[in-house]
Design a protein around this motif. Structure first.
Motif, PDB file in Angstrom:
ATOM      1  N   LEU A   1     -20.998  13.007 -42.071  1.00  0.00           N
ATOM      2  CA  LEU A   1     -22.746  12.802 -41.553  1.00  0.00           C
ATOM      3  C   LEU A   1     -23.505  12.618 -40.926  1.00  0.00           C
ATOM      4  CD1 LEU A   1     -21.560   9.314 -40.614  1.00  0.00           C
ATOM      5  CD2 LEU A   1     -22.732   9.522 -42.370  1.00  0.00           C
ATOM      6  N   LEU A   2     -23.505  14.000 -40.016  1.00  0.00           N
ATOM      7  CA  LEU A   2     -25.249  13.983 -39.272  1.00  0.00           C
ATOM      8  C   LEU A   2     -25.489  14.810 -40.364  1.00  0.00           C
ATOM      9  CD1 LEU A   2     -26.263  14.112 -36.960  1.00  0.00           C
ATOM     10  CD2 LEU A   2     -25.771  16.819 -36.575  1.00  0.00           C
ATOM     11  N   SER A   3     -24.780  15.852 -41.064  1.00  0.00           N
ATOM     12  CA  SER A   3     -25.661  16.099 -41.892  1.00  0.00           C
ATOM     13  C   SER A   3     -25.937  14.898 -43.166  1.00  0.00           C
ATOM     14  CB  SER A   3     -25.054  16.893 -42.975  1.00  0.00           C
ATOM     15  OG  SER A   3     -24.541  18.195 -42.280  1.00  0.00           O
ATOM     16  N   LEU A   4     -24.715  13.690 -43.838  1.00  0.00           N
ATOM     17  CA  LEU A   4     -25.560  12.721 -44.176  1.00  0.00           C
ATOM     18  C   LEU A   4     -26.700  12.073 -43.148  1.00  0.00           C
ATOM     19  CD1 LEU A   4     -25.678   9.426 -44.469  1.00  0.00           C
ATOM     20  CD2 LEU A   4     -23.345   9.660 -43.043  1.00  0.00           C
ATOM     21  N   MET A   5     -26.848  11.875 -41.895  1.00  0.00           N
ATOM     22  CA  MET A   5     -27.618  11.409 -40.855  1.00  0.00           C
ATOM     23  C   MET A   5     -28.773  12.101 -40.719  1.00  0.00           C
ATOM     24  SD  MET A   5     -25.521   8.615 -39.541  1.00  0.00           S
ATOM     25  CE  MET A   5     -24.519   8.981 -40.704  1.00  0.00           C
ATOM     26  N   LEU A   6     -29.025  13.178 -41.490  1.00  0.00           N
ATOM     27  CA  LEU A   6     -30.203  14.288 -41.364  1.00  0.00           C
ATOM     28  C   LEU A   6     -30.317  14.469 -42.552  1.00  0.00           C
ATOM     29  CD1 LEU A   6     -28.838  17.097 -38.533  1.00  0.00           C
ATOM     30  CD2 LEU A   6     -29.681  14.913 -38.620  1.00  0.00           C
ATOM     31  N   PHE A   7     -29.462  14.199 -43.281  1.00  0.00           N
ATOM     32  CA  PHE A   7     -30.717  15.162 -44.898  1.00  0.00           C
ATOM     33  C   PHE A   7     -30.671  13.793 -45.685  1.00  0.00           C
ATOM     34  CE2 PHE A   7     -29.090  18.946 -42.712  1.00  0.00           C
ATOM     35  CZ  PHE A   7     -30.470  19.040 -42.253  1.00  0.00           C
ATOM     36  N   GLY A   8     -30.795  13.493 -46.689  1.00  0.00           N
ATOM     37  CA  GLY A   8     -30.966  12.157 -47.520  1.00  0.00           C
ATOM     38  C   GLY A   8     -30.847  12.434 -48.741  1.00  0.00           C
ATOM     39  N   ALA A   9     -31.601  11.392 -49.415  1.00  0.00           N
ATOM     40  CA  ALA A   9     -30.947  11.109 -51.039  1.00  0.00           C
ATOM     41  C   ALA A   9     -31.613  11.370 -52.051  1.00  0.00           C
ATOM     42  CB  ALA A   9     -29.773  10.767 -51.255  1.00  0.00           C
ATOM     43  N   PRO A  10     -31.829  11.843 -53.595  1.00  0.00           N
ATOM     44  CA  PRO A  10     -33.516  11.295 -54.086  1.00  0.00           C
ATOM     45  C   PRO A  10     -32.673   9.908 -55.136  1.00  0.00           C
ATOM     46  CG  PRO A  10     -32.053  13.031 -55.236  1.00  0.00           C
ATOM     47  CD  PRO A  10     -31.897  12.684 -53.719  1.00  0.00           C
ATOM     48  N   CYS A  11     -33.417   8.992 -54.779  1.00  0.00           N
ATOM     49  CA  CYS A  11     -33.074   7.798 -55.673  1.00  0.00           C
ATOM     50  C   CYS A  11     -32.752   7.961 -56.997  1.00  0.00           C
ATOM     51  CB  CYS A  11     -33.671   6.473 -55.705  1.00  0.00           C
ATOM     52  SG  CYS A  11     -33.646   5.335 -56.210  1.00  0.00           S
ATOM     53  N   GLN A  12     -31.296   7.263 -57.278  1.00  0.00           N
ATOM     54  CA  GLN A  12     -30.508   7.536 -58.749  1.00  0.00           C
ATOM     55  C   GLN A  12     -29.058   6.380 -58.835  1.00  0.00           C
ATOM     56  OE1 GLN A  12     -28.982  11.528 -58.503  1.00  0.00           O
ATOM     57  NE2 GLN A  12     -30.301  12.823 -59.016  1.00  0.00           N
TER      58      GLN A  12
ATOM     59  N   ASN B   1     -21.188  12.408 -51.695  1.00  0.00           N
ATOM     60  CA  ASN B   1     -21.008  13.942 -51.367  1.00  0.00           C
ATOM     61  C   ASN B   1     -22.498  15.022 -51.226  1.00  0.00           C
ATOM     62  OD1 ASN B   1     -19.687  15.786 -49.179  1.00  0.00           O
ATOM     63  ND2 ASN B   1     -19.348  17.365 -51.402  1.00  0.00           N
ATOM     64  N   HIS B   2     -23.072  14.857 -52.489  1.00  0.00           N
ATOM     65  CA  HIS B   2     -24.147  15.117 -52.660  1.00  0.00           C
ATOM     66  C   HIS B   2     -25.138  14.214 -51.834  1.00  0.00           C
ATOM     67  CE1 HIS B   2     -27.034  17.926 -55.038  1.00  0.00           C
ATOM     68  NE2 HIS B   2     -27.713  16.785 -55.109  1.00  0.00           N
ATOM     69  N   ALA B   3     -24.557  12.675 -51.658  1.00  0.00           N
ATOM     70  CA  ALA B   3     -26.431  12.696 -51.035  1.00  0.00           C
ATOM     71  C   ALA B   3     -26.718  12.688 -49.665  1.00  0.00           C
ATOM     72  CB  ALA B   3     -26.096  11.189 -51.508  1.00  0.00           C
ATOM     73  N   SER B   4     -25.438  12.555 -49.542  1.00  0.00           N
ATOM     74  CA  SER B   4     -24.739  13.095 -47.779  1.00  0.00           C
ATOM     75  C   SER B   4     -25.477  14.565 -47.294  1.00  0.00           C
ATOM     76  CB  SER B   4     -23.828  12.902 -47.542  1.00  0.00           C
ATOM     77  OG  SER B   4     -22.779  11.624 -47.104  1.00  0.00           O
ATOM     78  N   LEU B   5     -25.074  15.432 -48.479  1.00  0.00           N
ATOM     79  CA  LEU B   5     -24.970  16.934 -47.147  1.00  0.00           C
ATOM     80  C   LEU B   5     -26.163  18.033 -48.201  1.00  0.00           C
ATOM     81  CD1 LEU B   5     -21.630  16.667 -47.112  1.00  0.00           C
ATOM     82  CD2 LEU B   5     -22.815  16.424 -45.369  1.00  0.00           C
ATOM     83  N   TYR B   6     -26.016  17.809 -49.833  1.00  0.00           N
ATOM     84  CA  TYR B   6     -26.690  18.769 -50.373  1.00  0.00           C
ATOM     85  C   TYR B   6     -28.113  18.277 -50.839  1.00  0.00           C
ATOM     86  CZ  TYR B   6     -21.604  21.305 -49.848  1.00  0.00           C
ATOM     87  OH  TYR B   6     -20.833  21.163 -49.784  1.00  0.00           O
ATOM     88  N   GLN B   7     -29.026  17.551 -50.792  1.00  0.00           N
ATOM     89  CA  GLN B   7     -30.616  17.177 -50.911  1.00  0.00           C
ATOM     90  C   GLN B   7     -31.356  18.379 -50.613  1.00  0.00           C
ATOM     91  OE1 GLN B   7     -31.412  14.734 -53.237  1.00  0.00           O
ATOM     92  NE2 GLN B   7     -28.565  14.725 -53.492  1.00  0.00           N
ATOM     93  N   GLY B   8     -31.670  18.690 -51.871  1.00  0.00           N
ATOM     94  CA  GLY B   8     -32.303  20.070 -51.855  1.00  0.00           C
ATOM     95  C   GLY B   8     -31.814  21.533 -51.584  1.00  0.00           C
ATOM     96  N   ALA B   9     -32.736  22.288 -51.305  1.00  0.00           N
ATOM     97  CA  ALA B   9     -32.686  24.223 -51.765  1.00  0.00           C
ATOM     98  C   ALA B   9     -31.636  23.767 -50.044  1.00  0.00           C
ATOM     99  CB  ALA B   9     -33.182  24.992 -52.220  1.00  0.00           C
ATOM    100  N   ASP B  10     -33.011  23.666 -48.454  1.00  0.00           N
ATOM    101  CA  ASP B  10     -32.765  23.514 -47.722  1.00  0.00           C
ATOM    102  C   ASP B  10     -33.182  22.463 -47.022  1.00  0.00           C
ATOM    103  OD1 ASP B  10     -35.675  24.128 -47.650  1.00  0.00           O
ATOM    104  OD2 ASP B  10     -35.147  26.030 -48.777  1.00  0.00           O
ATOM    105  N   CYS B  11     -33.270  22.261 -45.993  1.00  0.00           N
ATOM    106  CA  CYS B  11     -33.818  20.823 -44.885  1.00  0.00           C
ATOM    107  C   CYS B  11     -34.098  22.012 -43.654  1.00  0.00           C
ATOM    108  CB  CYS B  11     -32.984  19.519 -45.211  1.00  0.00           C
ATOM    109  SG  CYS B  11     -34.420  18.697 -44.387  1.00  0.00           S
ATOM    110  N   GLN B  12     -35.135  21.032 -43.013  1.00  0.00           N
ATOM    111  CA  GLN B  12     -35.290  21.544 -41.783  1.00  0.00           C
ATOM    112  C   GLN B  12     -36.036  20.282 -40.586  1.00  0.00           C
ATOM    113  OE1 GLN B  12     -38.313  24.925 -43.003  1.00  0.00           O
ATOM    114  NE2 GLN B  12     -38.584  24.277 -40.860  1.00  0.00           N
ATOM    115  N   GLY B  13     -35.622  20.129 -39.298  1.00  0.00           N
ATOM    116  CA  GLY B  13     -36.487  19.049 -38.584  1.00  0.00           C
ATOM    117  C   GLY B  13     -35.837  18.817 -37.474  1.00  0.00           C
ATOM    118  N   THR B  14     -36.388  18.175 -36.841  1.00  0.00           N
ATOM    119  CA  THR B  14     -35.919  17.795 -35.093  1.00  0.00           C
ATOM    120  C   THR B  14     -34.453  16.715 -35.028  1.00  0.00           C
ATOM    121  OG1 THR B  14     -37.894  18.727 -34.476  1.00  0.00           O
ATOM    122  CG2 THR B  14     -36.616  18.107 -33.188  1.00  0.00           C
ATOM    123  N   THR B  15     -33.650  16.602 -34.364  1.00  0.00           N
ATOM    124  CA  THR B  15     -33.221  15.991 -33.829  1.00  0.00           C
ATOM    125  C   THR B  15     -32.891  14.978 -32.435  1.00  0.00           C
ATOM    126  OG1 THR B  15     -31.543  16.361 -35.945  1.00  0.00           O
ATOM    127  CG2 THR B  15     -30.460  15.051 -33.797  1.00  0.00           C
TER     128      THR B  15
END
Length: 277
Positions: A9-20, A38-52
């Motif tokens: 989740l926090l990753s879920l909470m942080l990184f999203g998912a493409p609509c499929q 699991n993919h939608a929660s944690l693995y979208q994109g090759a990388d991600c960054q942002g401020t929480t």
């Protein structure tokens, strides 16, 4: 999940998912639901960054805040290895503190987790037994930050509603966790877990994590434009203590081409410029 399904989740909470969506009206199997969630929660994109930003509220209504920048990079194996680098900005007593994770899903060993405490100039390895303890005094846990591996639980589809797949998840090693099971409400379109309820026994949950707001974030993947539905506001509640933590994710950027060497021990004491932005 060793590295979750939770948030997760926090990753879920942080990184999203493409609509499929599933083709036609075909009902997906429980294995498909869990894999895509699991993919939608944690693995979208090759990388991600942002401020929480976290607002931690105790049972008496007192509020403390935490703000940190996060980098996340996937490994070469699909939906398996992954690295996180979390750099704290505020408040002053945690500024420059770093939390780093190297996930090892399906390799038969625990994740590697480090915590750098600048006030002591000390790097501490976080033991596997500590992953379900509070993350910097919030109602999110260390495991919530980097997620939980689906292999750690058995899964059963309880029911399907107009919007959600409702899935019950039971830990395969109950001695390693404080919950008996958790129930996830998974969006049928994006496969993002929108609410997770943790139970110590049948009846009322003692802890919940819920998504409050989702935004579509544009990016480029393999030279093509994509859109990631990204969780930008969520809340974890401790229903026993009455405390809660609201988390806001700002300025998400995907697929920046983050280098592997940013996620090494040499940067714990001297954070890279990529995490300072």
């Amino acid at each position: 999940m060793k590295t979750a399904f939770t948030i997760l989740l926090l990753s879920l909470m942080l990184f999203g998912a493409p609509c499929q969506s599933i083709a036609g009206n075909e009902e997906p199997s429980i294995e498909t639901i869990i894999a895509r969630s699991n993919h939608a929660s944690l693995y979208q994109g090759a990388d991600c960054q942002g401020t929480t930003t976290m607002a931690i509220t105790d049972s008496q209504g007192r509020v403390r805040k935490r703000q940190f920048n996060m980098l996340r990079k996937n490994g070469d194996t699909v939906d398996k290895e992954q690295k996180y680098f979390v750099y704290f900005i505020e408040p002053s007593d945690v500024r420059k503190m770093v939390f780093m994770v190297h996930k090892h899903v399906g390799e038969g060993k625990d994740d590697d987790r480090w915590l750098y405490m600048p006030s002591l100039d000390l790097v501490k390895r976080i033991a596997a037994s500590d992953k379900r303890t509070s993350f910097v005094g919030s109602d999110f846990l260390y495991e919530d930050i980097s997620g939980r591996s689906p292999e750690e639980d058995t899964h059963a589809l309880l029911r399907t509603t107009d919007k959600y797949y409702v899935v019950k998840n039971i830990p395969q090693n109950p001695e390693a966790v404080e919950f008996a099971f958790y129930v996830a409400h998974i969006d049928k379109t994006t496969f993002t877990p929108m609410k997770i309820e943790y139970f110590k026994e049948e009846g009322k949950p003692y802890r919940t994590i819920e998504v409050l707001e989702v935004l579509s974030v544009g990016a480029t993947e393999n030279g093509k434009p994509v859109t990631y539905p990204t969780v930008v506001r969520s809340v974890a509640k401790d229903l026993e203590s009455g405390g809660q933590t609201e988390m806001v994710f700002a300025n998400p950027r995907y697929n920046a081409g983050l280098a592997d060497d940013l996620f090494t021990e040499r940067y714990l004491r001297r954070a890279p410029k990529e995490v300072m932005r």
